[in-house]
Write an enzyme that holds these catalytic residues in place. Sequence first.
Site, PDB file in Angstrom:
ATOM      1  N   HIS A  75      -7.558  40.223  21.009  1.00  0.00           N
ATOM      2  CA  HIS A  75      -6.931  41.094  22.007  1.00  0.00           C
ATOM      3  C   HIS A  75      -7.314  42.549  21.754  1.00  0.00           C
ATOM      4  CE1 HIS A  75      -3.439  38.475  23.704  1.00  0.00           C
ATOM      5  NE2 HIS A  75      -4.587  37.836  23.702  1.00  0.00           N
ATOM      6  N   TYR A 204       5.648  43.802  25.476  1.00  0.00           N
ATOM      7  CA  TYR A 204       6.881  44.219  24.810  1.00  0.00           C
ATOM      8  C   TYR A 204       7.756  44.871  25.880  1.00  0.00           C
ATOM      9  CZ  TYR A 204       4.731  43.638  20.160  1.00  0.00           C
ATOM     10  OH  TYR A 204       4.140  43.127  19.019  1.00  0.00           O
ATOM     11  N   PRO A 295      10.566  42.126  13.075  1.00  0.00           N
ATOM     12  CA  PRO A 295       9.286  41.612  13.590  1.00  0.00           C
ATOM     13  C   PRO A 295       8.619  42.458  14.671  1.00  0.00           C
ATOM     14  CG  PRO A 295      11.113  40.225  14.317  1.00  0.00           C
ATOM     15  CD  PRO A 295      11.677  41.196  13.344  1.00  0.00           C
ATOM     16  N   LYS A 299       4.198  43.216  11.655  1.00  0.00           N
ATOM     17  CA  LYS A 299       3.613  43.706  10.406  1.00  0.00           C
ATOM     18  C   LYS A 299       3.803  42.799   9.188  1.00  0.00           C
ATOM     19  CE  LYS A 299       1.588  47.007  11.942  1.00  0.00           C
ATOM     20  NZ  LYS A 299       0.225  46.602  12.119  1.00  0.00           N
ATOM     21  N   TYR A 387      -0.427  49.803  15.005  1.00  0.00           N
ATOM     22  CA  TYR A 387      -0.359  48.397  15.434  1.00  0.00           C
ATOM     23  C   TYR A 387      -1.559  47.602  14.923  1.00  0.00           C
ATOM     24  CZ  TYR A 387       1.062  44.467  18.334  1.00  0.00           C
ATOM     25  OH  TYR A 387       1.492  43.232  18.752  1.00  0.00           O
TER      26      TYR A 387
HETATM   27  P1  FAD Z   1       6.902  33.351   3.030  1.00  0.00           P
HETATM   28  O1  FAD Z   1       6.051  33.072   4.207  1.00  0.00           O
HETATM   29  O2  FAD Z   1       8.338  33.472   3.145  1.00  0.00           O
HETATM   30  O3  FAD Z   1       6.468  32.391   1.877  1.00  0.00           O
HETATM   31  C1  FAD Z   1       7.218  32.241   0.676  1.00  0.00           C
HETATM   32  C2  FAD Z   1       7.068  30.820   0.178  1.00  0.00           C
HETATM   33  O4  FAD Z   1       7.771  30.669  -1.046  1.00  0.00           O
HETATM   34  C3  FAD Z   1       7.650  29.798   1.126  1.00  0.00           C
HETATM   35  O5  FAD Z   1       6.716  28.768   1.362  1.00  0.00           O
HETATM   36  C4  FAD Z   1       8.904  29.319   0.416  1.00  0.00           C
HETATM   37  O6  FAD Z   1       9.218  27.977   0.755  1.00  0.00           O
HETATM   38  C5  FAD Z   1       8.484  29.470  -1.027  1.00  0.00           C
HETATM   39  N1  FAD Z   1       9.603  29.599  -1.971  1.00  0.00           N
HETATM   40  C6  FAD Z   1      10.789  30.223  -1.810  1.00  0.00           C
HETATM   41  N2  FAD Z   1      11.536  30.117  -2.917  1.00  0.00           N
HETATM   42  C7  FAD Z   1      10.817  29.410  -3.801  1.00  0.00           C
HETATM   43  C8  FAD Z   1      11.062  28.961  -5.120  1.00  0.00           C
HETATM   44  N3  FAD Z   1      12.230  29.220  -5.732  1.00  0.00           N
HETATM   45  N4  FAD Z   1      10.109  28.251  -5.746  1.00  0.00           N
HETATM   46  C9  FAD Z   1       8.929  27.971  -5.123  1.00  0.00           C
HETATM   47  N5  FAD Z   1       8.648  28.371  -3.870  1.00  0.00           N
HETATM   48  C10 FAD Z   1       9.570  29.078  -3.216  1.00  0.00           C
HETATM   49  N6  FAD Z   1       4.543  38.999  10.629  1.00  0.00           N
HETATM   50  C11 FAD Z   1       3.400  39.490  11.199  1.00  0.00           C
HETATM   51  O7  FAD Z   1       2.585  40.079  10.473  1.00  0.00           O
HETATM   52  N7  FAD Z   1       3.110  39.322  12.532  1.00  0.00           N
HETATM   53  C12 FAD Z   1       3.975  38.671  13.348  1.00  0.00           C
HETATM   54  O8  FAD Z   1       3.656  38.494  14.524  1.00  0.00           O
HETATM   55  C13 FAD Z   1       5.222  38.196  12.800  1.00  0.00           C
HETATM   56  N8  FAD Z   1       6.104  37.547  13.570  1.00  0.00           N
HETATM   57  C14 FAD Z   1       7.198  36.951  12.984  1.00  0.00           C
HETATM   58  C15 FAD Z   1       8.034  36.238  13.788  1.00  0.00           C
HETATM   59  C16 FAD Z   1       9.136  35.605  13.225  1.00  0.00           C
HETATM   60  C17 FAD Z   1      10.029  34.815  14.142  1.00  0.00           C
HETATM   61  C18 FAD Z   1       9.386  35.700  11.819  1.00  0.00           C
HETATM   62  C19 FAD Z   1      10.575  35.000  11.183  1.00  0.00           C
HETATM   63  C20 FAD Z   1       8.547  36.426  11.013  1.00  0.00           C
HETATM   64  C21 FAD Z   1       7.448  37.063  11.564  1.00  0.00           C
HETATM   65  N9  FAD Z   1       6.563  37.788  10.798  1.00  0.00           N
HETATM   66  C22 FAD Z   1       5.464  38.348  11.374  1.00  0.00           C
HETATM   67  C23 FAD Z   1       6.783  37.929   9.350  1.00  0.00           C
HETATM   68  C24 FAD Z   1       5.923  36.945   8.527  1.00  0.00           C
HETATM   69  O9  FAD Z   1       6.144  35.635   8.984  1.00  0.00           O
HETATM   70  C25 FAD Z   1       6.287  37.059   7.025  1.00  0.00           C
HETATM   71  O10 FAD Z   1       6.221  38.413   6.663  1.00  0.00           O
HETATM   72  C26 FAD Z   1       5.339  36.223   6.145  1.00  0.00           C
HETATM   73  O11 FAD Z   1       5.672  34.867   6.224  1.00  0.00           O
HETATM   74  C27 FAD Z   1       5.403  36.650   4.672  1.00  0.00           C
HETATM   75  O12 FAD Z   1       4.630  35.790   3.881  1.00  0.00           O
HETATM   76  P2  FAD Z   1       5.005  35.520   2.370  1.00  0.00           P
HETATM   77  O13 FAD Z   1       3.971  34.580   1.854  1.00  0.00           O
HETATM   78  O14 FAD Z   1       5.247  36.791   1.675  1.00  0.00           O
HETATM   79  O15 FAD Z   1       6.426  34.821   2.423  1.00  0.00           O
HETATM   80  C1  DHB Z   2       4.596  37.688  17.741  1.00  0.00           C
HETATM   81  C2  DHB Z   2       5.557  38.088  16.861  1.00  0.00           C
HETATM   82  C3  DHB Z   2       5.843  39.424  16.719  1.00  0.00           C
HETATM   83  O1  DHB Z   2       6.768  39.830  15.838  1.00  0.00           O
HETATM   84  C4  DHB Z   2       5.180  40.374  17.478  1.00  0.00           C
HETATM   85  O2  DHB Z   2       5.492  41.682  17.338  1.00  0.00           O
HETATM   86  C5  DHB Z   2       4.208  39.961  18.361  1.00  0.00           C
HETATM   87  C6  DHB Z   2       3.908  38.614  18.498  1.00  0.00           C
HETATM   88  C7  DHB Z   2       4.298  36.256  17.877  1.00  0.00           C
HETATM   89  O3  DHB Z   2       4.960  35.449  17.207  1.00  0.00           O
HETATM   90  O4  DHB Z   2       3.407  35.889  18.658  1.00  0.00           O
END
Ligand code: FAD
Ligand code: DHB
Length: 393
Positions: A75, A204, A295, A299, A387
């Site tokens: 995009h 948005y 969200p 980021k 962004y």
């Molecule tokens: P997580 O993905 O939380 O991974 C942590 C892992 O550790 C998990 O698999 C968990 O099961 C495991 N774990 C937890 N505790 C333990 C333990 N005690 N022992 C072993 N394993 C454990 N970010 C963006 O950049 N762009 C987006 O568009 C965006 N949209 C989002 C939309 C939604 C609805 C949500 C909820 C989040 C969104 N995010 C977005 C945020 C993004 O999903 C998270 O920031 C990302 O998952 C972070 O990755 P991580 O590996 O740090 O943590």
């Molecule tokens: C999506 C999630 C977001 O938080 C965002 O800002 C844009 C798109 C998504 O899940 O597609």
Amino acid sequence: MRELRTQVGIVGAGPAGLTLARLLERAGIESVVLENRDRDYVEHRIRAGVLEQRTVELLTEAGVAGRLHDEGIVHHGIELQFDGERHRIPLSELADGRTIVIYGQTEVVKDLIAARIESELPLLFEVGDVSVHEIDTEQPKIRFSHDGERLELECDVIAGCDGFHGVCRPSIPEGVLDSFSRDYPFGWLGILADVPPSNDELVYAHNEDGFALLSLRSPTLSRLYIQCEPDEDVDRWSDEQIWAALQKRLGVEGWTLHEGPILEKGVTGMRSFVVEPMQHGRLFLAGDAAHIVPPTGAKGLNLAMADVRVLAEALVHWYEAGEARLLELYSDTCLRRVWRAEHFSWWMTSMLHRIPGGDAFDLKLQLSQLRYVATSRDAAASLAENYVGLELE
Ligand code: FAD
Ligand code: DHB
């Protein structure tokens, strides 16, 4: 207790832990990844969908972006909607040609897991009772259960990639970390729908009923969000009510939001959170374990990826040159980017959501800010460069 050893022990097989493991593998550094959920759960947890160009580049360098390049959707802009009108922010034009790619976090995680398994390197699912020990020493340890056995993994370094609710951050002695946070009085209700996206770019939308976001996962799958109560019970919303809210909040003259079967729905809370420093002794925190953004602005995943790139480079330098300088700088290096993203996500969130209990003054300020971004090239450029992701290191 059976004893094992590795160079880097990684807790958590989310995007941060799996990417770190892959980067270390490419540099010839051993790691063991421990995950408390099962593989299916981790591969199907629907979350992010927007990848910054630097995230795409990192996954490409790591050799796990084949499918991302085939199936990811590039995009060049997003749309802001307010007062019933859409305004395009031409991201690439305003930010040196940079782009974003739509590719689900579920797919990123599947690709990373497949690569780890193909390399026949240790990735243990369904581990239990994970705890970290002796992080102040040169041989920190992770204890856990697996397949009915108790194990102790001795490491040079532990990477806490276990998300916001993980065990690593709380293992750091009291008084070491400063934490900063903000809760928001709303959440997001998100759906995945089996219907082609009704718009070519993300929308948005600011609306008197509350925020809405139109996104996508593929040419046949739409991803949509509406602002809801922070503790919303998703079952209180029928599919018809969800579509009605989306129609109202995203509707503009001459455009149709296509509806389809809802495949998945869930509620996500909104929070800003940072701990400083992101390290104590031989334990390094990365991704959601160290910081959370609301969200709006997409980021979270990208920050997690940026952290592990810095951490992998610092570890490679430490192992290859015997120099700890980059590791010592890890937290400060990451926190500069983290705070920029914290501000951007807070700003986008504040500008776009209905503020419960807010008054007409709040509303006028939001609309003024939106109009400014939509009409001033400089204001739009500021949004655009944040962004698509700033170069900060
Ligand atoms: P997580 O993905 O939380 O991974 C942590 C892992 O550790 C998990 O698999 C968990 O099961 C495991 N774990 C937890 N505790 C333990 C333990 N005690 N022992 C072993 N394993 C454990 N970010 C963006 O950049 N762009 C987006 O568009 C965006 N949209 C989002 C939309 C939604 C609805 C949500 C909820 C989040 C969104 N995010 C977005 C945020 C993004 O999903 C998270 O920031 C990302 O998952 C972070 O990755 P991580 O590996 O740090 O943590
Ligand atoms: C999506 C999630 C977001 O938080 C965002 O800002 C844009 C798109 C998504 O899940 O597609």
